[in-house]
Design a protein around this motif. Structure first.
Motif, short mmCIF file in Angstrom:
data_model
loop_
_atom_site.label_atom_id
_atom_site.label_comp_id
_atom_site.label_asym_id
_atom_site.label_seq_id
_atom_site.Cartn_x
_atom_site.Cartn_y
_atom_site.Cartn_z
N GLY A 18 71.96 119.00 70.38
CA GLY A 18 71.37 118.73 69.06
C GLY A 18 70.65 117.40 69.05
O GLY A 18 70.74 116.63 68.08
N ALA A 19 69.90 117.13 70.13
CA ALA A 19 69.27 115.81 70.31
C ALA A 19 68.15 115.55 69.32
O ALA A 19 67.82 114.39 69.05
CB ALA A 19 68.75 115.68 71.73
N GLY A 21 68.13 116.24 66.16
CA GLY A 21 68.62 116.10 64.79
C GLY A 21 68.89 114.66 64.40
O GLY A 21 68.57 113.72 65.16
N SER A 22 69.47 114.49 63.23
CA SER A 22 69.74 113.17 62.68
C SER A 22 70.73 112.39 63.55
O SER A 22 70.51 111.21 63.89
CB SER A 22 70.25 113.35 61.25
N ILE A 23 71.83 113.02 63.94
CA ILE A 23 72.81 112.35 64.80
C ILE A 23 72.20 112.09 66.19
O ILE A 23 72.37 111.01 66.76
CB ILE A 23 74.10 113.20 64.94
N THR A 44 69.53 118.87 74.23
CA THR A 44 69.21 120.22 73.74
C THR A 44 68.65 120.17 72.32
O THR A 44 68.88 119.22 71.57
CB THR A 44 70.45 121.16 73.72
N SER A 67 67.06 126.45 72.63
CA SER A 67 67.71 127.76 72.47
C SER A 67 66.73 128.87 72.17
O SER A 67 66.80 129.95 72.75
CB SER A 67 68.74 127.70 71.33
N ALA A 107 76.42 117.59 68.55
CA ALA A 107 75.73 117.33 67.27
C ALA A 107 74.81 118.47 66.87
O ALA A 107 73.79 118.25 66.23
CB ALA A 107 74.97 116.01 67.35
N ILE A 108 75.17 119.69 67.28
CA ILE A 108 74.48 120.86 66.74
C ILE A 108 75.04 121.04 65.35
O ILE A 108 76.20 120.72 65.08
CB ILE A 108 74.73 122.10 67.64
N SER A 109 74.22 121.58 64.45
CA SER A 109 74.69 121.81 63.09
C SER A 109 75.21 123.25 63.00
O SER A 109 74.55 124.19 63.46
CB SER A 109 73.51 121.58 62.16
N ALA A 112 76.98 127.45 65.34
CA ALA A 112 76.19 127.64 66.57
C ALA A 112 76.65 126.68 67.66
O ALA A 112 76.42 126.94 68.84
CB ALA A 112 74.70 127.42 66.26
N ASP A 157 82.39 111.83 63.27
CA ASP A 157 82.23 111.85 61.81
C ASP A 157 82.80 110.52 61.29
O ASP A 157 83.89 110.10 61.70
CB ASP A 157 83.04 113.04 61.26
N SER A 210 71.11 109.35 55.36
CA SER A 210 69.97 110.19 55.69
C SER A 210 70.44 111.15 56.78
O SER A 210 70.76 110.73 57.89
CB SER A 210 68.82 109.30 56.16
N GLY A 212 70.78 115.62 58.28
CA GLY A 212 70.15 116.93 58.37
C GLY A 212 70.32 117.70 57.06
O GLY A 212 71.15 117.33 56.21
N ILE A 215 74.06 119.39 56.18
CA ILE A 215 75.11 118.47 55.74
C ILE A 215 74.72 117.76 54.44
O ILE A 215 75.58 117.42 53.62
CB ILE A 215 75.51 117.46 56.85
N MET A 273 75.45 105.80 60.75
CA MET A 273 76.17 106.62 61.74
C MET A 273 76.14 106.01 63.13
O MET A 273 76.93 106.40 64.00
CB MET A 273 75.59 108.04 61.77
P1 NAD Z 1 70.34 118.19 62.01
O1 NAD Z 1 70.01 119.43 61.30
O2 NAD Z 1 69.55 116.96 61.75
O3 NAD Z 1 70.28 118.48 63.59
C1 NAD Z 1 70.88 119.60 64.15
C2 NAD Z 1 70.55 119.71 65.63
O4 NAD Z 1 71.11 120.94 66.12
C3 NAD Z 1 69.05 119.77 65.94
O5 NAD Z 1 68.81 119.19 67.21
C4 NAD Z 1 68.78 121.29 66.00
O6 NAD Z 1 67.66 121.61 66.79
C5 NAD Z 1 70.07 121.79 66.65
N1 NAD Z 1 70.39 123.16 66.22
C6 NAD Z 1 70.43 123.64 64.96
N2 NAD Z 1 70.74 124.96 64.96
C7 NAD Z 1 70.90 125.30 66.26
C8 NAD Z 1 71.21 126.53 66.92
N3 NAD Z 1 71.42 127.66 66.22
N4 NAD Z 1 71.30 126.53 68.28
C9 NAD Z 1 71.09 125.40 68.97
N5 NAD Z 1 70.78 124.21 68.43
C10 NAD Z 1 70.68 124.17 67.07
O7 NAD Z 1 71.88 117.93 61.76
P2 NAD Z 1 72.66 116.53 61.75
O8 NAD Z 1 72.58 115.92 60.41
O9 NAD Z 1 72.29 115.72 62.94
O10 NAD Z 1 74.17 117.05 61.91
C11 NAD Z 1 74.65 117.58 63.13
C12 NAD Z 1 76.15 117.80 63.03
O11 NAD Z 1 76.78 116.53 62.83
C13 NAD Z 1 76.58 118.66 61.84
O12 NAD Z 1 77.69 119.43 62.19
C14 NAD Z 1 76.97 117.64 60.78
O13 NAD Z 1 77.93 118.13 59.88
C15 NAD Z 1 77.55 116.54 61.64
N6 NAD Z 1 77.49 115.20 61.02
C16 NAD Z 1 76.28 114.68 60.70
C17 NAD Z 1 76.21 113.42 60.09
C18 NAD Z 1 74.88 112.79 59.73
O14 NAD Z 1 74.86 111.67 59.25
N7 NAD Z 1 73.76 113.45 59.97
C19 NAD Z 1 77.40 112.73 59.80
C20 NAD Z 1 78.60 113.29 60.17
C21 NAD Z 1 78.64 114.54 60.78
#
Ligand code: NAD
Ligand code: MG
Length: 401
Positions: A18-19, A21-23, A44, A67, A107-109, A112, A157, A210, A212, A215, A273
Protein backbone atom coordinates in the motif's frame (compact mmCIF):
# COMPACT_ATOMS: atom_id res chain seq x y z
CA UNK A 1 21.17 -8.56 20.58
CA UNK A 2 17.38 -8.51 20.34
CA UNK A 3 16.21 -10.82 17.55
CA UNK A 4 15.76 -8.84 14.35
CA UNK A 5 18.01 -5.99 15.51
CA UNK A 6 20.64 -5.03 12.98
CA UNK A 7 24.29 -4.26 13.43
CA UNK A 8 24.94 -0.52 13.24
CA UNK A 9 26.17 -0.38 9.65
CA UNK A 10 23.61 -2.72 8.02
CA UNK A 11 20.63 -1.00 6.41
CA UNK A 12 17.09 -1.81 7.49
CA UNK A 13 15.22 -3.28 4.51
CA UNK A 14 11.60 -2.12 4.42
CA UNK A 15 8.70 -3.36 2.27
CA UNK A 16 5.45 -1.42 2.04
CA UNK A 17 2.13 -2.96 1.06
CA UNK A 18 0.00 0.00 0.00
CA UNK A 19 2.92 2.32 -0.80
CA UNK A 20 0.83 4.81 -2.80
CA UNK A 21 -1.56 5.51 0.08
CA UNK A 22 -1.48 7.96 2.95
CA UNK A 23 0.48 5.69 5.32
CA UNK A 24 2.77 4.61 2.48
CA UNK A 25 3.53 8.26 1.71
CA UNK A 26 4.34 9.05 5.35
CA UNK A 27 6.58 5.97 5.62
CA UNK A 28 8.46 6.86 2.44
CA UNK A 29 8.91 10.41 3.69
CA UNK A 30 10.66 9.10 6.80
CA UNK A 31 12.72 6.62 4.81
CA UNK A 32 13.88 9.26 2.32
CA UNK A 33 15.16 11.39 5.23
CA UNK A 34 17.66 8.67 6.20
CA UNK A 35 18.90 6.83 3.09
CA UNK A 36 21.99 5.73 5.03
CA UNK A 37 19.72 3.82 7.41
CA UNK A 38 17.00 2.30 5.21
CA UNK A 39 16.61 0.52 1.90
CA UNK A 40 13.45 -0.50 0.11
CA UNK A 41 12.70 -4.14 -0.67
CA UNK A 42 9.17 -4.29 -2.16
CA UNK A 43 6.51 -1.65 -2.81
CA UNK A 44 2.91 -2.38 -3.83
CA UNK A 45 -0.17 -0.50 -5.01
CA UNK A 46 -3.73 -1.43 -5.89
CA UNK A 47 -4.01 0.16 -9.30
CA UNK A 48 -1.82 3.21 -9.89
CA UNK A 49 1.04 1.69 -11.89
CA UNK A 50 2.61 5.00 -12.93
CA UNK A 51 2.69 6.37 -9.41
CA UNK A 52 4.15 3.16 -8.03
CA UNK A 53 6.79 3.07 -10.78
CA UNK A 54 7.88 6.60 -9.85
CA UNK A 55 8.13 5.63 -6.16
CA UNK A 56 10.01 2.43 -6.97
CA UNK A 57 12.58 4.37 -9.02
CA UNK A 58 12.92 7.19 -6.51
CA UNK A 59 13.52 4.79 -3.62
CA UNK A 60 15.48 2.08 -5.47
CA UNK A 61 12.96 -0.70 -4.76
CA UNK A 62 13.95 -4.25 -5.67
CA UNK A 63 10.38 -5.33 -6.47
CA UNK A 64 7.28 -3.33 -7.49
CA UNK A 65 3.81 -4.89 -7.57
CA UNK A 66 0.44 -3.59 -8.76
CA UNK A 67 -2.62 -5.75 -8.16
CA UNK A 68 -4.97 -4.59 -10.88
CA UNK A 69 -4.15 -5.71 -14.51
CA UNK A 70 -4.35 -2.29 -16.22
CA UNK A 71 -2.11 -0.72 -13.56
CA UNK A 72 0.29 -3.64 -13.84
CA UNK A 73 0.73 -2.99 -17.56
CA UNK A 74 1.49 0.66 -16.83
CA UNK A 75 3.98 -0.39 -14.16
CA UNK A 76 5.83 -2.73 -16.56
CA UNK A 77 6.05 -0.05 -19.25
CA UNK A 78 7.26 2.58 -16.81
CA UNK A 79 9.91 0.32 -15.24
CA UNK A 80 11.20 -1.33 -18.44
CA UNK A 81 15.01 -1.35 -18.38
CA UNK A 82 15.19 -0.08 -14.78
CA UNK A 83 16.37 -3.37 -13.28
CA UNK A 84 13.46 -3.26 -10.82
CA UNK A 85 11.52 -6.53 -10.81
CA UNK A 86 7.76 -6.23 -11.39
CA UNK A 87 4.83 -8.50 -10.63
CA UNK A 88 1.04 -8.26 -10.69
CA UNK A 89 -2.17 -9.64 -9.24
CA UNK A 90 -2.64 -11.77 -6.17
CA UNK A 91 0.55 -13.78 -6.78
CA UNK A 92 2.54 -10.58 -7.10
CA UNK A 93 1.15 -9.25 -3.85
CA UNK A 94 2.09 -12.47 -2.06
CA UNK A 95 5.59 -12.26 -3.55
CA UNK A 96 5.94 -8.68 -2.27
CA UNK A 97 4.73 -9.74 1.18
CA UNK A 98 7.37 -12.47 1.42
CA UNK A 99 10.25 -10.63 -0.31
CA UNK A 100 13.18 -10.64 2.18
CA UNK A 101 12.86 -7.54 4.39
CA UNK A 102 13.44 -6.55 8.01
CA UNK A 103 10.12 -4.71 8.38
CA UNK A 104 6.93 -4.96 6.36
CA UNK A 105 4.54 -2.04 6.64
CA UNK A 106 1.05 -3.47 6.12
CA UNK A 107 -0.83 -0.43 4.82
CA UNK A 108 -3.34 -1.75 2.31
CA UNK A 109 -6.80 -0.47 3.10
CA UNK A 110 -9.48 -3.07 3.89
CA UNK A 111 -9.70 -6.86 4.01
CA UNK A 112 -7.75 -6.93 0.73
CA UNK A 113 -4.68 -6.76 2.95
CA UNK A 114 -5.49 -9.93 4.88
CA UNK A 115 -4.01 -12.59 2.63
CA UNK A 116 -0.65 -10.88 1.93
CA UNK A 117 -0.25 -9.85 5.57
CA UNK A 118 -0.88 -13.42 6.73
CA UNK A 119 1.67 -14.61 4.17
CA UNK A 120 4.21 -12.15 5.58
CA UNK A 121 3.45 -13.35 9.12
CA UNK A 122 3.95 -16.99 8.07
CA UNK A 123 7.32 -15.95 6.56
CA UNK A 124 8.19 -14.47 9.99
CA UNK A 125 8.44 -10.90 8.74
CA UNK A 126 8.28 -8.23 11.39
CA UNK A 127 4.99 -6.44 10.66
CA UNK A 128 4.27 -2.78 11.28
CA UNK A 129 0.50 -3.08 11.16
CA UNK A 130 -1.62 -0.19 9.87
CA UNK A 131 -4.20 -2.37 8.12
CA UNK A 132 -6.60 -2.81 11.06
CA UNK A 133 -9.27 -4.49 8.90
CA UNK A 134 -7.02 -7.61 8.88
CA UNK A 135 -7.47 -7.94 12.62
CA UNK A 136 -11.18 -7.23 12.48
CA UNK A 137 -11.74 -9.75 9.71
CA UNK A 138 -9.64 -12.58 11.13
CA UNK A 139 -8.06 -11.44 14.37
CA UNK A 140 -7.65 -14.76 16.08
CA UNK A 141 -6.25 -16.39 12.95
CA UNK A 142 -3.90 -13.41 12.53
CA UNK A 143 -2.52 -13.59 16.07
CA UNK A 144 -2.27 -17.39 15.95
CA UNK A 145 -0.28 -17.18 12.71
CA UNK A 146 2.07 -14.63 14.28
CA UNK A 147 2.53 -16.78 17.36
CA UNK A 148 3.25 -19.98 15.48
CA UNK A 149 5.84 -18.39 13.16
CA UNK A 150 7.33 -16.16 15.86
CA UNK A 151 6.70 -13.02 13.78
CA UNK A 152 6.70 -9.75 15.70
CA UNK A 153 3.66 -7.49 15.22
CA UNK A 154 4.19 -3.81 15.96
CA UNK A 155 1.00 -1.72 16.05
CA UNK A 156 1.30 1.26 13.73
CA UNK A 157 -2.19 2.65 14.35
CA UNK A 158 -1.49 5.69 16.55
CA UNK A 159 -3.71 4.62 19.49
CA UNK A 160 -2.41 1.06 19.52
CA UNK A 161 1.13 2.25 19.15
CA UNK A 162 0.59 4.37 22.27
CA UNK A 163 -0.96 1.41 24.12
CA UNK A 164 1.95 -0.84 23.07
CA UNK A 165 4.38 1.63 24.61
CA UNK A 166 2.30 2.34 27.74
CA UNK A 167 1.87 -1.38 28.47
CA UNK A 168 5.60 -1.61 29.13
CA UNK A 169 4.96 0.26 32.40
CA UNK A 170 3.58 -2.83 34.18
CA UNK A 171 2.70 -6.52 33.93
CA UNK A 172 -0.26 -7.57 31.79
CA UNK A 173 -2.32 -8.83 34.73
CA UNK A 174 -1.97 -5.42 36.41
CA UNK A 175 -3.78 -3.69 33.54
CA UNK A 176 -7.26 -2.59 34.57
CA UNK A 177 -8.38 -0.62 31.56
CA UNK A 178 -7.16 0.54 28.16
CA UNK A 179 -8.73 3.67 26.70
CA UNK A 180 -8.42 4.60 23.04
CA UNK A 181 -9.09 8.20 22.18
CA UNK A 182 -11.06 9.32 19.13
CA UNK A 183 -10.94 12.77 17.54
CA UNK A 184 -14.70 12.54 17.06
CA UNK A 185 -14.26 13.18 13.34
CA UNK A 186 -15.64 16.01 11.23
CA UNK A 187 -19.24 15.48 12.46
CA UNK A 188 -18.58 15.44 16.20
CA UNK A 189 -20.95 18.32 16.84
CA UNK A 190 -23.55 17.56 14.13
CA UNK A 191 -27.16 16.89 15.10
CA UNK A 192 -28.93 13.73 13.90
CA UNK A 193 -30.83 15.85 11.33
CA UNK A 194 -27.61 17.40 10.04
CA UNK A 195 -25.91 13.98 9.87
CA UNK A 196 -28.70 12.75 7.60
CA UNK A 197 -27.66 15.39 5.04
CA UNK A 198 -23.89 14.85 5.31
CA UNK A 199 -22.11 14.37 1.98
CA UNK A 200 -18.80 12.67 1.12
CA UNK A 201 -16.86 15.94 0.66
CA UNK A 202 -17.65 16.95 4.25
CA UNK A 203 -16.85 13.52 5.62
CA UNK A 204 -13.50 13.49 3.83
CA UNK A 205 -12.50 16.81 5.40
CA UNK A 206 -11.10 15.49 8.69
CA UNK A 207 -10.26 18.23 11.19
CA UNK A 208 -6.97 16.69 12.38
CA UNK A 209 -5.75 13.81 10.23
CA UNK A 210 -5.17 13.60 6.48
CA UNK A 211 -5.91 9.99 5.55
CA UNK A 212 -7.21 7.69 2.82
CA UNK A 213 -10.90 7.87 1.88
CA UNK A 214 -12.01 4.65 3.65
CA UNK A 215 -10.56 5.50 7.06
CA UNK A 216 -11.74 9.11 6.74
CA UNK A 217 -15.33 7.94 6.37
CA UNK A 218 -14.80 5.41 9.19
CA UNK A 219 -13.63 8.32 11.37
CA UNK A 220 -16.76 10.27 10.53
CA UNK A 221 -19.07 7.38 11.53
CA UNK A 222 -16.82 6.39 14.50
CA UNK A 223 -16.69 2.91 12.95
CA UNK A 224 -12.94 3.50 12.91
CA UNK A 225 -12.91 3.52 16.70
CA UNK A 226 -15.09 0.42 16.72
CA UNK A 227 -12.65 -1.37 14.42
CA UNK A 228 -9.88 -0.19 16.74
CA UNK A 229 -11.59 -1.74 19.78
CA UNK A 230 -11.52 -5.09 17.99
CA UNK A 231 -7.93 -4.43 16.91
CA UNK A 232 -6.94 -3.72 20.53
CA UNK A 233 -8.74 -6.84 21.76
CA UNK A 234 -6.57 -9.03 19.52
CA UNK A 235 -3.29 -7.16 19.78
CA UNK A 236 -3.32 -6.88 23.56
CA UNK A 237 -5.44 -9.89 24.54
CA UNK A 238 -7.97 -7.82 26.49
CA UNK A 239 -11.75 -8.38 26.72
CA UNK A 240 -14.31 -5.77 25.67
CA UNK A 241 -14.98 -4.91 29.33
CA UNK A 242 -11.44 -3.60 29.73
CA UNK A 243 -11.51 -1.49 26.56
CA UNK A 244 -12.88 2.03 26.44
CA UNK A 245 -13.28 4.94 24.04
CA UNK A 246 -12.97 8.61 24.91
CA UNK A 247 -13.51 11.47 22.46
CA UNK A 248 -10.57 13.88 22.50
CA UNK A 249 -10.84 16.37 19.64
CA UNK A 250 -7.22 17.58 19.77
CA UNK A 251 -5.80 14.04 19.21
CA UNK A 252 -2.76 14.64 21.39
CA UNK A 253 -3.36 11.88 23.94
CA UNK A 254 -3.66 8.75 21.79
CA UNK A 255 -4.37 6.17 24.48
CA UNK A 256 -4.33 5.59 28.22
CA UNK A 257 -3.49 2.45 30.17
CA UNK A 258 -4.84 2.34 33.73
CA UNK A 259 -3.14 -0.08 36.14
CA UNK A 260 -4.66 -1.67 39.27
CA UNK A 261 -2.62 0.57 41.61
CA UNK A 262 -4.41 3.64 40.25
CA UNK A 263 -1.58 4.81 38.00
CA UNK A 264 -2.49 5.80 34.45
CA UNK A 265 0.14 5.83 31.72
CA UNK A 266 -0.78 7.80 28.61
CA UNK A 267 0.83 8.03 25.18
CA UNK A 268 1.06 11.58 23.80
CA UNK A 269 2.39 12.91 20.51
CA UNK A 270 1.50 15.44 17.86
CA UNK A 271 -1.12 13.97 15.50
CA UNK A 272 1.28 12.93 12.75
CA UNK A 273 1.37 9.29 11.63
CA UNK A 274 5.10 9.59 11.01
CA UNK A 275 5.60 9.42 14.80
CA UNK A 276 4.20 5.86 15.22
CA UNK A 277 5.72 4.83 11.87
CA UNK A 278 9.15 6.03 13.07
CA UNK A 279 8.66 3.97 16.23
CA UNK A 280 7.93 0.84 14.17
CA UNK A 281 10.87 1.44 11.83
CA UNK A 282 13.28 2.08 14.67
CA UNK A 283 12.09 -0.60 17.08
CA UNK A 284 13.58 -1.75 19.41
CA UNK A 285 15.74 1.37 19.10
CA UNK A 286 14.35 4.90 18.66
CA UNK A 287 15.57 6.81 15.64
CA UNK A 288 15.88 10.59 15.69
CA UNK A 289 14.20 12.61 12.92
CA UNK A 290 12.95 16.19 12.61
CA UNK A 291 9.65 15.26 14.21
CA UNK A 292 7.25 18.09 14.99
CA UNK A 293 7.56 18.50 18.75
CA UNK A 294 4.67 18.51 21.16
CA UNK A 295 4.13 21.94 22.76
CA UNK A 296 1.48 21.59 25.45
CA UNK A 297 1.82 25.20 26.61
CA UNK A 298 0.98 26.40 23.09
CA UNK A 299 -2.02 24.04 22.97
CA UNK A 300 -3.19 25.18 26.38
CA UNK A 301 -6.28 23.00 26.71
CA UNK A 302 -7.01 19.34 26.06
CA UNK A 303 -10.64 18.26 26.24
CA UNK A 304 -12.35 14.90 26.66
CA UNK A 305 -15.97 13.72 26.34
CA UNK A 306 -17.77 10.36 26.11
CA UNK A 307 -18.75 9.13 22.62
CA UNK A 308 -22.39 9.59 21.61
CA UNK A 309 -23.62 6.14 20.62
CA UNK A 310 -27.00 7.47 19.47
CA UNK A 311 -25.61 9.77 16.78
CA UNK A 312 -22.76 7.34 16.02
CA UNK A 313 -24.31 3.84 16.21
CA UNK A 314 -21.42 2.24 14.29
CA UNK A 315 -19.33 2.25 17.45
CA UNK A 316 -22.07 0.37 19.28
CA UNK A 317 -22.31 -2.20 16.46
CA UNK A 318 -18.57 -2.83 16.54
CA UNK A 319 -18.64 -3.27 20.32
CA UNK A 320 -21.52 -5.76 19.93
CA UNK A 321 -19.67 -7.87 17.35
CA UNK A 322 -16.52 -7.80 19.45
CA UNK A 323 -18.58 -9.33 22.26
CA UNK A 324 -20.48 -11.75 19.99
CA UNK A 325 -17.32 -13.01 18.24
CA UNK A 326 -17.65 -15.86 15.73
CA UNK A 327 -18.05 -14.67 12.16
CA UNK A 328 -19.66 -11.37 13.22
CA UNK A 329 -16.52 -9.17 13.09
CA UNK A 330 -15.67 -10.50 9.61
CA UNK A 331 -19.21 -9.70 8.45
CA UNK A 332 -19.20 -6.26 10.05
CA UNK A 333 -15.97 -5.35 8.31
CA UNK A 334 -17.18 -6.61 4.92
CA UNK A 335 -20.53 -4.81 5.16
CA UNK A 336 -18.82 -1.62 6.28
CA UNK A 337 -16.45 -1.68 3.30
CA UNK A 338 -19.41 -2.02 0.92
CA UNK A 339 -21.37 0.70 2.73
CA UNK A 340 -18.46 3.16 2.79
CA UNK A 341 -17.88 2.66 -0.92
CA UNK A 342 -21.60 3.18 -1.58
CA UNK A 343 -21.63 6.38 0.48
CA UNK A 344 -18.58 7.71 -1.39
CA UNK A 345 -20.40 6.92 -4.66
CA UNK A 346 -23.49 8.77 -3.32
CA UNK A 347 -25.56 5.62 -3.50
CA UNK A 348 -26.49 5.73 0.20
CA UNK A 349 -26.74 8.53 2.75
CA UNK A 350 -24.47 8.92 5.77
CA UNK A 351 -26.80 7.20 8.30
CA UNK A 352 -27.16 4.41 5.71
CA UNK A 353 -23.60 3.25 6.46
CA UNK A 354 -24.36 2.00 9.98
CA UNK A 355 -27.83 0.86 8.85
CA UNK A 356 -26.40 -1.35 6.08
CA UNK A 357 -23.94 -2.85 8.54
CA UNK A 358 -26.61 -3.50 11.17
CA UNK A 359 -29.02 -5.08 8.68
CA UNK A 360 -26.27 -7.23 7.18
CA UNK A 361 -25.45 -8.61 10.63
CA UNK A 362 -29.13 -9.36 11.28
CA UNK A 363 -29.59 -11.15 7.96
CA UNK A 364 -26.36 -13.11 8.29
CA UNK A 365 -27.51 -14.78 11.50
CA UNK A 366 -29.46 -17.32 9.44
CA UNK A 367 -26.28 -18.26 7.54
CA UNK A 368 -24.92 -19.88 10.72
CA UNK A 369 -21.29 -19.01 10.00
CA UNK A 370 -18.37 -19.96 12.25
CA UNK A 371 -15.33 -17.91 13.18
CA UNK A 372 -12.80 -18.19 10.31
CA UNK A 373 -9.96 -20.61 11.04
CA UNK A 374 -8.21 -20.18 7.69
CA UNK A 375 -7.73 -17.34 5.24
CA UNK A 376 -10.05 -19.12 2.79
CA UNK A 377 -12.81 -19.22 5.42
CA UNK A 378 -12.28 -15.55 6.24
CA UNK A 379 -12.52 -14.58 2.57
CA UNK A 380 -15.64 -16.73 2.13
CA UNK A 381 -17.39 -15.04 5.09
CA UNK A 382 -16.22 -11.66 3.79
CA UNK A 383 -17.84 -12.54 0.46
CA UNK A 384 -21.14 -13.43 2.17
CA UNK A 385 -21.10 -10.15 4.10
CA UNK A 386 -20.45 -8.12 0.96
CA UNK A 387 -23.20 -9.90 -0.98
CA UNK A 388 -25.81 -9.29 1.72
CA UNK A 389 -24.73 -5.66 2.13
CA UNK A 390 -25.03 -5.02 -1.62
CA UNK A 391 -28.62 -6.28 -1.68
CA UNK A 392 -29.44 -3.79 1.10
CA UNK A 393 -28.05 -0.67 -0.55
CA UNK A 394 -31.26 0.34 -2.42
CA UNK A 395 -33.14 0.51 0.92
CA UNK A 396 -30.79 3.23 2.14
CA UNK A 397 -30.44 5.22 -1.08
CA UNK A 398 -29.17 8.77 -0.60
CA UNK A 399 -31.98 11.32 -0.67
CA UNK A 400 -31.55 13.91 -3.40
CA UNK A 401 -30.50 17.15 -1.71
P1 NAD B 1 -5.14 4.77 1.37
O1 NAD B 1 -6.44 4.54 0.73
O2 NAD B 1 -4.54 6.12 1.34
O3 NAD B 1 -4.07 3.75 0.74
C1 NAD B 1 -4.36 2.40 0.58
C2 NAD B 1 -3.24 1.69 -0.17
O4 NAD B 1 -3.65 0.34 -0.39
C3 NAD B 1 -2.93 2.28 -1.55
O5 NAD B 1 -1.57 2.08 -1.85
C4 NAD B 1 -3.80 1.41 -2.48
O6 NAD B 1 -3.31 1.37 -3.80
C5 NAD B 1 -3.69 0.04 -1.80
N1 NAD B 1 -4.89 -0.77 -2.04
C6 NAD B 1 -6.17 -0.41 -1.86
N2 NAD B 1 -7.00 -1.43 -2.20
C7 NAD B 1 -6.20 -2.45 -2.58
C8 NAD B 1 -6.46 -3.77 -3.07
N3 NAD B 1 -7.73 -4.22 -3.21
N4 NAD B 1 -5.40 -4.56 -3.38
C9 NAD B 1 -4.15 -4.10 -3.24
N5 NAD B 1 -3.83 -2.87 -2.81
C10 NAD B 1 -4.86 -2.05 -2.49
O7 NAD B 1 -5.28 4.26 2.87
P2 NAD B 1 -4.47 4.75 4.16
O8 NAD B 1 -5.15 5.92 4.75
O9 NAD B 1 -3.01 4.82 3.88
O10 NAD B 1 -4.77 3.53 5.15
C11 NAD B 1 -4.17 2.26 4.97
C12 NAD B 1 -4.48 1.38 6.17
O11 NAD B 1 -3.90 1.97 7.33
C13 NAD B 1 -5.98 1.25 6.48
O12 NAD B 1 -6.25 -0.03 6.96
C14 NAD B 1 -6.21 2.28 7.57
O13 NAD B 1 -7.28 1.95 8.42
C15 NAD B 1 -4.89 2.21 8.31
N6 NAD B 1 -4.55 3.44 9.04
C16 NAD B 1 -4.40 4.60 8.36
C17 NAD B 1 -4.11 5.78 9.04
C18 NAD B 1 -3.91 7.09 8.30
O14 NAD B 1 -3.60 8.09 8.94
N7 NAD B 1 -4.05 7.14 6.99
C19 NAD B 1 -3.99 5.76 10.44
C20 NAD B 1 -4.12 4.55 11.10
C21 NAD B 1 -4.41 3.39 10.39
MG1 MG C 1 -6.16 5.08 14.84
Amino acid sequence: MVSGQKTTDAKIAVSILGATGSIGKSALDLISRAPERYEIAALTAGRDGRKLAALARAHGAKLAVVSEPEGYRELCEALAGSGIRTAGGREGLLAAATEPADVLIAAISGAAGLEPTLAALSAKRRIALANKECLVSAGRLFMRTAKSSGAIVLPLDSEHNAVFQALMAGPHDAVERVTLTASGGPFRTYSTERLARAVPEEALRHPIWSMGAKISIDSATLMNKGLELIEAHHLFDLPSAQLDVLVHPQSIVHALVAFRDGAVVAGLAVPDMRVPIAYCLGWPDRHAWEAPRLDLAALGTLTFEPPDLVRFPALKLARAVLEAGGAMPTLLNAANEVAVEAFLARRIGFPGIAAVVENTLERAVSEDLREPATVEEALAIDHVGRSIARTLLPQFAAKAS
